[in-house]
Design an enzyme around this catalytic site. Structure first.
Site, PDB file in Angstrom:
ATOM      1  N   CYS A  26      -8.143  -5.162  -9.944  1.00  0.00           N
ATOM      2  CA  CYS A  26      -7.734  -4.124 -10.887  1.00  0.00           C
ATOM      3  C   CYS A  26      -7.332  -2.907 -10.045  1.00  0.00           C
ATOM      4  CB  CYS A  26      -8.912  -3.808 -11.800  1.00  0.00           C
ATOM      5  SG  CYS A  26      -8.535  -2.731 -13.155  1.00  0.00           S
TER       6      CYS A  26
ATOM      7  N   CYS B  88      -5.357   0.887   6.279  1.00  0.00           N
ATOM      8  CA  CYS B  88      -5.547   2.338   6.287  1.00  0.00           C
ATOM      9  C   CYS B  88      -6.733   2.807   5.457  1.00  0.00           C
ATOM     10  CB  CYS B  88      -4.274   3.042   5.824  1.00  0.00           C
ATOM     11  SG  CYS B  88      -3.955   2.891   4.050  1.00  0.00           S
TER      12      CYS B  88
ATOM     13  N   CYS C 143      -7.281  -0.901   1.161  1.00  0.00           N
ATOM     14  CA  CYS C 143      -6.328  -1.485   2.101  1.00  0.00           C
ATOM     15  C   CYS C 143      -7.042  -1.692   3.425  1.00  0.00           C
ATOM     16  CB  CYS C 143      -5.145  -0.533   2.266  1.00  0.00           C
ATOM     17  SG  CYS C 143      -3.992  -1.037   3.570  1.00  0.00           S
TER      18      CYS C 143
ATOM     19  N   CYS D 112       0.321   3.106   3.705  1.00  0.00           N
ATOM     20  CA  CYS D 112       0.730   2.547   5.003  1.00  0.00           C
ATOM     21  C   CYS D 112       1.745   1.409   4.901  1.00  0.00           C
ATOM     22  CB  CYS D 112      -0.492   2.069   5.779  1.00  0.00           C
ATOM     23  SG  CYS D 112      -1.251   0.570   5.105  1.00  0.00           S
TER      24      CYS D 112
ATOM     25  N   CYS E  46       0.847  -1.182   0.000  1.00  0.00           N
ATOM     26  CA  CYS E  46       0.000   0.000   0.000  1.00  0.00           C
ATOM     27  C   CYS E  46       0.890   1.240   0.000  1.00  0.00           C
ATOM     28  CB  CYS E  46      -0.899  -0.006   1.227  1.00  0.00           C
ATOM     29  SG  CYS E  46      -1.912   1.478   1.403  1.00  0.00           S
TER      30      CYS E  46
END
Length: 131
Positions: A120, A100, A97, A51, A48
């Site tokens: 995607c 976060c 995510c 984070c 991510c």
């Protein structure tokens, strides 16, 4: 907007580029075939952007022809959350995510075996750490 939300937004704006903020925190998207990871073939783990939570192993990445990095599996079943997205007159599954809540992209059921899934994802939501 609450003071907490304004404070959080300011922190994200300081950490991210304007385009990353628009995509990750405001649920935007990058134009197809423009993201830095669209054609990436390197081995590694995609994390991510916000984070650094591990999200996808490069071994599950494939060329879907969609113009965005596509994966057929998440690195961990708890790494990504799914949400109903009815924006733009469509009914889709948004992926974020789990740590976060950064917007990653969308999940579709037209991917390859073994899962039949296509995560995607916007390149701007990711950071590749080669191994």
């Amino acid at each position: 907007m609450s003071n907490t939300q304004q404070s959080d937004d300011q922190q994200w704006r300081e950490q991210l580029t304007p385009d990353e903020f628009r995509i990750c925190r405001q649920k935007g998207t990058e134009p197809p075939f423009t993201g830095i990871y669209c054609d990436e073939k390197a081995a590694g783990i995609y994390h991510c952007k916000c984070c650094h939570q591990p999200l996808f192993d490069a071994s599950t990445k494939y060329d879907s022809g969609s113009g965005w990095p596509s994966f057929y599996a998440a690195s961990d079943e708890h790494a990504i959350e799914e949400h109903l997205d009815t924006s733009h007159g469509m009914r889709r599954t948004e992926i974020t995510c789990a740590h976060c809540r950064s917007h990653l992209g969308h999940l579709f059921d037209d991917g390859p075996e073994p899962t039949g899934l296509r995560y995607c994802v916007n390149s701007a939501s990711l950071r590749l750490e080669p191994y």
